[in-house]
Enzyme design. Structure first.
Site, PDB file in Angstrom:
ATOM      1  N   CYS A  85       4.647  14.477 -13.215  1.00  0.00           N
ATOM      2  CA  CYS A  85       5.809  13.824 -13.818  1.00  0.00           C
ATOM      3  C   CYS A  85       6.133  12.551 -13.024  1.00  0.00           C
ATOM      4  CB  CYS A  85       7.004  14.790 -13.866  1.00  0.00           C
ATOM      5  SG  CYS A  85       7.844  15.038 -12.279  1.00  0.00           S
ATOM      6  N   THR A 110      -3.895  -8.429  10.934  1.00  0.00           N
ATOM      7  CA  THR A 110      -4.738  -7.833   9.889  1.00  0.00           C
ATOM      8  C   THR A 110      -6.159  -8.368  10.017  1.00  0.00           C
ATOM      9  OG1 THR A 110      -5.152  -7.571   7.507  1.00  0.00           O
ATOM     10  CG2 THR A 110      -3.938  -9.553   8.162  1.00  0.00           C
ATOM     11  N   SER A 111      -7.135  -7.467   9.778  1.00  0.00           N
ATOM     12  CA  SER A 111      -8.530  -7.899   9.824  1.00  0.00           C
ATOM     13  C   SER A 111      -8.873  -8.729   8.586  1.00  0.00           C
ATOM     14  CB  SER A 111      -9.459  -6.687   9.935  1.00  0.00           C
ATOM     15  OG  SER A 111      -9.177  -5.781   8.894  1.00  0.00           O
ATOM     16  N   CYS A 165       4.803  12.760  -7.738  1.00  0.00           N
ATOM     17  CA  CYS A 165       4.288  13.913  -8.464  1.00  0.00           C
ATOM     18  C   CYS A 165       3.066  13.513  -9.290  1.00  0.00           C
ATOM     19  CB  CYS A 165       5.380  14.477  -9.375  1.00  0.00           C
ATOM     20  SG  CYS A 165       4.799  15.954 -10.239  1.00  0.00           S
ATOM     21  N   HIS A 171       0.806  -1.223   0.000  1.00  0.00           N
ATOM     22  CA  HIS A 171       0.000   0.000   0.000  1.00  0.00           C
ATOM     23  C   HIS A 171       0.839   1.274   0.000  1.00  0.00           C
ATOM     24  CE1 HIS A 171      -3.645  -2.430   1.744  1.00  0.00           C
ATOM     25  NE2 HIS A 171      -3.427  -2.654   0.473  1.00  0.00           N
TER      26      HIS A 171
END
Ligand code: OAD
Length: 256
Positions: free
Chosen positions: A142, A200-201, A139, A131
């Site tokens: 660019c 983690t769920s 940017c 993630h």
């Protein structure tokens, strides 16, 4: 509603079984979520109220939110970046780095949904950040991507190369994951014989789909979490308690 674990006593037998699964694996892959950083003081997403200044995270972490109100989105990310200045890896992060050291990097992959950079700060090397990373900016005009650490950024920071607006180098809801990183994560889930799912769920896809990939390809699967999750039915073994306590005990059991 998931089963809340009342006491956090993980018995030695369960740890022995988990250690045996790890020992029997030629390759190990790990998937982590916000829970692994909870003991470092980084808030989880679906904890107490899951809100930031009254906004659901899902409302500020989308490309539409950035189009509509980039200042609000940057305020959210600048607050999260500032929060990183005072957080440090916890014993769970260090134990995962020690596990990689013990196995050798080519036999180990750490896939994370976290954007806090704490796995690398703890010394993990083969880290796949699905993630993105809070320290990096990208940017909108660019191809420039830059690591800005936790330095304070303007409310609306602009690119030093082309002058366009910068955005956090984070994968938002409704956006695709970075292709190469995802391919490497899928490959790790397919090739491992032991897959460890931590903090983690397991409800955000495609990340949670790696559990199904590992299952399909025959890995033994271990869950480490405070409570059972949507993915618990896929697990060969669950160790329920704080990962910052369980992981050091587990890795210590493997010996050197
Ligand atoms: P969640 O907040 O959904 O889940 C955190 C999990 O950690 C829960 O299952 C808790 O029970 C568990 N937990 C909390 N403290 C723990 C501890 N000390 N030890 C072990 N487990 C603990 O976070 P994620 O599953 O990481 O995506 O959320 C997935 C994604 O949703 C995030 O990467 C983010 C978010 O929206 C994006 O930003 C794209």
């Amino acid at each position: 509603m998931h089963h809340p674990i009342e006491d956090y006593v993980v018995d030695d037998k369960a740890l022995d079984r988990a250690a045996a699964m790890l020992r029997g694996a030629e390759r190990v892959a790990v998937l982590t979520g916000a829970g692994v950083s909870a003991e470092s003081g980084v808030p989880t997403f679906r904890g107490t109220d899951g809100l930031w200044e009254g906004h659901h995270v899902e409302e500020v972490a989308t490309p539409f939110a950035f189009e509509r109100d980039p200042k609000l989105v940057w305020r959210f990310y600048n607050a999260r970046r500032a929060g990183l200045r005072t957080v440090h890896p916890n014993p769970g992060h260090f134990a995962l780095a020690a596990l990689e050291n013990r196995l050798g990097t080519e036999r180990f992959a750490l896939v994370t949904q976290n954007v806090d950079g704490l796995h690398k700060a703890a010394g993990s090397k083969h880290v796949l950040e699905l993630h993105g990373n809070l320290a990096r900016v990208r940017c909108t005009g660019c191809p420039k991507i830059e690591d800005r650490g936790t330095e304070p950024l303007d409310d609306l920071p602009h690119c030093s190369a082309c002058g366009h607006l910068l955005r956090p180098d984070i994968v938002w809801f409704h956006e695709a994951l970075p292709e190469g990183t995802w391919a490497a994560a899928e490959d790790a889930a397919r090739r491992c014989q032991c897959f460890v799912v931590i903090g983690t769920s397991a409800i955000v896809y495609p990340a949670a789909g790696l559990i199904e990939v590992a299952e399909e390809y025959g890995a033994r699967i271990i869950e480490i979490n405070l409570a059972t999750t949507d993915a618990s039915h896929s697990m060969d073994l669950g160790l329920y308690g704080p990962s910052g306590q369980i992981l050091p005990r587990l890795v210590e059991r493997l010996g050197s």
